[in-house]
Design a protein around this motif. Structure first.
Motif, mmCIF file in Angstrom:
data_model
loop_
_atom_site.group_PDB
_atom_site.id
_atom_site.type_symbol
_atom_site.label_atom_id
_atom_site.label_comp_id
_atom_site.label_asym_id
_atom_site.label_seq_id
_atom_site.Cartn_x
_atom_site.Cartn_y
_atom_site.Cartn_z
ATOM 1 N N GLY A 1 0.920 -1.255 0.110
ATOM 2 C CA GLY A 1 -0.059 -0.122 -0.040
ATOM 3 C C GLY A 1 1.046 1.380 0.005
ATOM 4 O O GLY A 1 0.516 2.168 -0.758
ATOM 5 N N GLY A 2 1.945 1.246 0.885
ATOM 6 C CA GLY A 2 2.926 2.251 0.781
ATOM 7 C C GLY A 2 3.413 2.626 -0.498
ATOM 8 O O GLY A 2 3.535 3.673 -1.116
ATOM 9 N N ALA A 3 3.862 1.345 -1.188
ATOM 10 C CA ALA A 3 4.380 1.643 -2.586
ATOM 11 C C ALA A 3 3.417 2.261 -3.656
ATOM 12 O O ALA A 3 3.664 3.124 -4.410
ATOM 13 N N LEU A 4 1.991 1.758 -3.405
ATOM 14 C CA LEU A 4 1.080 2.385 -4.315
ATOM 15 C C LEU A 4 0.857 3.952 -3.973
ATOM 16 O O LEU A 4 0.270 4.601 -5.034
ATOM 17 N N LEU A 5 1.001 4.203 -2.742
ATOM 18 C CA LEU A 5 0.803 5.603 -2.390
ATOM 19 C C LEU A 5 1.891 6.620 -2.853
ATOM 20 O O LEU A 5 1.632 7.725 -3.297
ATOM 21 N N MET A 6 3.127 6.005 -3.288
ATOM 22 C CA MET A 6 4.097 6.985 -3.638
ATOM 23 C C MET A 6 3.753 7.752 -4.844
ATOM 24 O O MET A 6 4.225 8.859 -4.773
ATOM 25 N N PRO A 7 3.331 7.555 -6.172
ATOM 26 C CA PRO A 7 2.998 8.245 -7.352
ATOM 27 C C PRO A 7 1.990 9.333 -7.008
ATOM 28 O O PRO A 7 2.315 10.454 -7.160
ATOM 29 N N TYR A 8 1.118 9.130 -6.036
ATOM 30 C CA TYR A 8 -0.041 10.118 -5.549
ATOM 31 C C TYR A 8 0.721 11.123 -4.643
ATOM 32 O O TYR A 8 0.587 12.457 -4.905
ATOM 33 N N ALA B 1 5.168 1.749 5.905
ATOM 34 C CA ALA B 1 6.474 1.747 5.007
ATOM 35 C C ALA B 1 7.268 2.860 5.517
ATOM 36 O O ALA B 1 8.656 2.712 5.277
ATOM 37 N N GLY B 2 6.703 4.111 5.629
ATOM 38 C CA GLY B 2 7.630 5.164 6.033
ATOM 39 C C GLY B 2 8.403 4.947 7.506
ATOM 40 O O GLY B 2 9.578 5.095 7.601
ATOM 41 N N GLY C 1 12.650 4.639 10.067
ATOM 42 C CA GLY C 1 12.680 4.148 11.663
ATOM 43 C C GLY C 1 13.780 3.079 11.702
ATOM 44 O O GLY C 1 14.559 2.924 12.793
ATOM 45 N N THR C 2 13.693 1.968 11.128
ATOM 46 C CA THR C 2 14.462 0.755 11.177
ATOM 47 C C THR C 2 15.806 1.125 11.164
ATOM 48 O O THR C 2 16.748 0.710 12.201
ATOM 49 N N PRO C 3 16.323 1.679 10.047
ATOM 50 C CA PRO C 3 17.994 2.124 10.370
ATOM 51 C C PRO C 3 18.340 2.657 11.478
ATOM 52 O O PRO C 3 19.368 2.572 11.882
ATOM 53 N N PHE C 4 17.617 3.673 11.619
ATOM 54 C CA PHE C 4 17.893 4.752 12.770
ATOM 55 C C PHE C 4 17.817 3.734 14.386
ATOM 56 O O PHE C 4 18.738 4.046 15.000
ATOM 57 N N SER D 1 2.590 -1.845 12.815
ATOM 58 C CA SER D 1 2.405 -2.456 11.587
ATOM 59 C C SER D 1 1.385 -3.650 12.093
ATOM 60 O O SER D 1 0.368 -4.068 11.215
ATOM 61 N N ALA D 2 1.176 -4.520 13.242
ATOM 62 C CA ALA D 2 0.649 -5.227 13.471
ATOM 63 C C ALA D 2 -0.970 -4.713 13.961
ATOM 64 O O ALA D 2 -1.845 -5.036 13.316
ATOM 65 N N GLY D 3 -0.979 -3.459 14.423
ATOM 66 C CA GLY D 3 -2.461 -2.802 14.813
ATOM 67 C C GLY D 3 -2.912 -2.489 13.419
ATOM 68 O O GLY D 3 -4.205 -2.711 13.054
ATOM 69 N N CYS D 4 -2.293 -1.695 12.440
ATOM 70 C CA CYS D 4 -2.662 -1.322 11.092
ATOM 71 C C CYS D 4 -3.211 -2.712 10.534
ATOM 72 O O CYS D 4 -4.294 -2.499 9.698
ATOM 73 N N GLY D 5 -2.565 -3.568 10.388
ATOM 74 C CA GLY D 5 -2.889 -4.934 9.870
ATOM 75 C C GLY D 5 -4.063 -5.516 10.129
ATOM 76 O O GLY D 5 -4.716 -5.999 9.600
ATOM 77 N N ALA D 6 -4.002 -5.557 11.716
ATOM 78 C CA ALA D 6 -5.446 -6.064 12.094
ATOM 79 C C ALA D 6 -6.487 -5.306 11.897
ATOM 80 O O ALA D 6 -7.736 -5.771 11.568
#
Length: 422
Positions: A31-38, A131-132, A137-140, A184-189
């Motif tokens: 979904g995050g990838a689909l959001l990028m063009p918009y 996705a953001g 956040g993961t590398p940080f 991620s778990a909350g949004c997916g649920a």
């Protein structure tokens, strides 16, 4: 106590890091990838990439672009095929509560399109957030966990602003990772919970599906009745005739030969009726008005066939039966055929009375036969009586069946409306 706590911990870990949690994360990142063009289009339209603007203003414009991109996504989700694509992705990755209800085809109504647009917006918004957080956040968090160069300054800054929290760099990195996983778990649920409501069938689609199921069941019942009446009658007649031929084969070969000829005629007629019944499966437009099978005009042949099995029918047939509506005539023939087959099957070679008359705008059928001493009654009947009831109900008529008060005669009475039938 420890066992219960351990079970809760395993369930919590499964909800955060289990197979379905990982698949839902993939769904969100998609979904995050689909959001990028918009989002990029909104960023350009808002001028958020202008280097002359301050860093704070650029950041605010980029956040604003996230929300201005959602209406554009909703507009594109009104395309009917988006519903099928999103339904397939949700079935494979979302672990919805009722995956069998999710859309497998394009949206066919504006209600379905609006629901798809809402789902698409939620998918892209939650996906953009997750996705953001994952990409940024993961590398940080990894840097904080392993105390790379520069993290000491960040830890001192944090301790100076929030004294007493005891959050060192690794602890802060671990907390950030947990936040990403929990988000991620909350949004997916949430998406899994909302998927059946937004990607499932609309009330109109449920009604249409129920009507299709009803039509299919009606066609199956109709085919079952036709097969039962035509083939069942033929097999009963053939059985009686074959049994009679076997008994007199040596003593009366002429009668046996006549019985075998009757079997041949019966089977030929049954094959012809079977071909007509199987034609119901095709339901060709050109033959829609053609009665599938014989009508009351063929009663004489039916009575002659019964006579060859030993069932003598005293028939009273009203004039004008050939002018009845095709559907009524066909159904009435099947009712008479089933009634006489029951006589043959249950009473054997016994006399029967048949009355078919027109009175008061309706067709009345009465069939009687004596009950033998070994069969005082036949309560309930079988598929035949149920089939007669279904035929009568389909034509808004009525029927009764059962032994007479004296218990010596079985009586089947049916009436069918004629005046309003086409």
């Amino acid at each position: 106590m420890n066992t219960g706590a351990g079970g809760r911990m395993r369930r919590a870990a499964g909800a955060l890091l289990g197979r379905w949690a990982r698949l839902r994360w993939v769904h969100l990142v998609l979904g995050g990838a689909l959001l990028m063009p918009y989002w990029l289009l909104s960023v350009v339209m808002l001028g958020a990439l202008d280097p002359d603007q301050g860093q704070l203003r650029q950041t605010l414009l980029q956040l604003t672009a996230l929300f201005t991109s959602l209406p554009m996504a909703a507009a594109t989700a009104l395309v009917p095929t988006v519903r099928a694509l999103e339904g397939a992705a949700a079935r494979a990755l979302c672990a919805a509560q009722r995956p069998e209800e999710l859309a497998a085809g394009p949206a066919r109504s504006w209600a379905a399109r609006r629901r798809t647009a809402l789902w698409y917006v939620l998918h892209l918004f939650f996906g953009g957030v997750v996705a953001g957080m994952t990409l940024g956040g993961t590398p940080f968090a990894v840097v904080l966990l392993f105390s790379f160069t520069g993290t000491e300054d960040l830890a001192r800054y944090w301790e100076g602003r929030f004294p007493g929290w005891m959050l060192t760099g690794p602890a802060l990195g671990l907390a950030l990772l947990l936040l990403i996983v929990a988000t991620s778990a909350g949004c997916g649920a949430l998406l899994a919970r909302w998927a059946p409501a937004l990607l499932g069938p609309t009330p109109e689609e449920r009604l249409a599906a129920a009507e299709r199921r009803t039509t299919v069941l009606a066609q199956r019942n109709r085919l079952a009745r036709e097969l039962h009446d035509s083939v069942g009658h033929a097999l009963s007649a053939v059985g009686i005739q074959a049994s009679a031929a076997a008994r007199v084969l040596r003593t009366d070969p002429d009668f046996a030969a006549e019985a075998l000829q009757a079997i041949e005629r019966t089977t030929r007629a049954a094959v012809a009726e079977l071909d007509a019944v199987l034609g119901l499966l095709r339901e060709e437009e050109a033959d829609a008005d053609r009665p599938a099978g014989p009508t009351l005009g063929g009663l004489d042949d039916l009575l002659r066939q019964l006579a060859r099995t030993g069932v003598t029918v005293n028939a009273e047939l009203a004039p004008g039966l050939a002018r009845l509506p095709a559907r009524v005539s066909r159904e009435a023939y099947r009712i008479v055929q089933e009634g006489l087959t029951n006589v043959l099957r249950h009473a054997g070679p016994a006399p029967a009375g048949l009355r078919v008359v027109l009175a008061g705008g309706r067709l009345e059928i009465e069939l009687t036969n004596p009950l033998g001493p070994a069969r005082p009654s036949r309560p309930g009947g079988g598929r035949g009586l149920r089939g007669i009831g279904e035929r009568v109900t389909a034509l808004c008529g009525g029927s009764t069946a059962g032994p007479s008060e004296c218990g010596t005669t079985w009586r089947l009475a049916v009436w069918l409306p004629v005046g309003g039938t086409r």
